[in-house]
Motif scaffolding. Structure first.
Motif: not given
Length: 327
Positions: A15-16, A25-26, A40-43, A67-68
């Motif tokens: 989101g940031a 994202l590409a 999706y996951l974060e560290q 926009g989203g």
């Protein structure tokens, strides 16, 4: 029925991100178009349980919509080896937490997933130090903790660039000329008074006109008029250009060694025909080149990923079932 292809991405908070510039994202948009189911996951979601690499992941859908650009589903813990592909796109700093993450991802690799870029390669290849393996491609470079050696290097070359070994995005990059009264404090700061290594390179004036080049195109990152850093995060402008003969020679010199270490997506920082960094953690520049030349580097990358997935599966099967390998 053919099972769906599954891809997980380890990244900073989605989101940031900077929507028009974010390369991850590409890649995700291209992966989704290639039929991958995304997670999706974060560290902080990574874990090892009794030697098994696991993570709390969330289903991810991405859209080309400023926009989203994403929707996340409910999270669940699952083994990472169940994924076909894991993209490691967590930005530096390359600190001990990053190293621990590569251990988890290496277990995931051994348990069946293709990890891009390969965890062992991420540990082995410091983006600044690894240039020393290709001195024929680089300008005069010194890596040291010795502040007197730094001062002598400045006296020898007249103008230098000094950088920490763990930074990114143009952070803490200094340009010093002979006689600069700030030279000693820069050496003290970056070496922590001789307690940690820093990299010192001869200054290449070409960055003011040719930028640095991280696909038949390179992204020349032109510093802002008030800055010396060719980093998009520091305000530089990305200008695409076709590869020249020197670029191709540099790629030929460095590419095979990187491929042998499992580095599938790498960016070379090139200034004045010399490599200054080899970016393996989270290379960027995709969106700028796509826009300027009407290409899709994400599609090219996903095609390569799909080829490597087949090879990786075959290699894992040969290890798991050696009796079958010779038939």
């Amino acid at each position: 029925m053919t099972p769906g292809k599954r891809l997980a991405v380890v990244m900073d908070p989605i989101g940031a991100i900077n929507y028009p510039k974010d390369s991850t994202l590409a890649m995700l948009l291209a992966a989704q178009a290639h039929g991958f189911e995304l997670s999706y996951l974060e560290q902080g979601d990574l874990m090892l349980r009794d030697g098994v690499a696991c993570a709390r992941t969330r289903p991810l859908t991405v859209r080309a919509d400023p926009g989203g650009w994403f929707t996340l589903g409910e999270g669940a813990e699952q083994p990472l080896g169940a994924f076909d592909v894991i993209l490691m796109r967590k930005d530096p700093p390359f600190d001990t937490e990053y190293v621990y993450s590569t251990y988890v991802l290496e277990r995931a690799e051994r348990q069946g997933a293709l990890v891009v870029n390969r965890p062992q390669g991420l540990r082995d290849i410091n983006e600044k130090v690894y240039t020393a393996w290709f001195p024929q491609c680089c300008v005069a470079t010194l890596i040291t903790r010795d502040m007197r050696a730094m001062a002598a290097f400045l006296a020898e070359h007249g103008k230098i660039v000094v950088k920490p070994l763990h930074g990114m995005g143009g952070r803490s990059i200094f340009v010093l000329a002979q006689g600069d009264l700030n030279a000693r404090v820069v050496f003290e700061t970056l070496s922590n008074y001789g307690q940690q290594f820093a990299i010192v390179q001869r200054y290449i004036p070409d960055i003011a006109t040719s930028g640095d080049s991280p696909v038949p195109y390179a992204l020349a990152r032109m510093p802002a008029a008030t800055d010396h850093r060719g980093n998009l995060a520091a305000g530089a402008k990305g200008v695409g250009r076709p590869l020249n003969d020197r670029d191709r020679w540099l790629a030929d010199q460095i590419g095979p060694a990187l491929a042998a270490k499992g580095m599938l997506f790498v960016g070379l920082d090139v200034i004045g025909g010399f490599v200054t960094e080899i970016n393996v953690t989270s290379p960027t520049g995709i969106r700028e080149l796509d826009k300027q030349f009407g290409i899709s580097i994400g599609d090219l990358m996903m095609a390569a990923v799909e080829r490597h997935v087949g090879t990786h599966r075959s290699a894992r099967a040969a290890v798991a079932f050696p009796a079958e390998a010779g038939r």
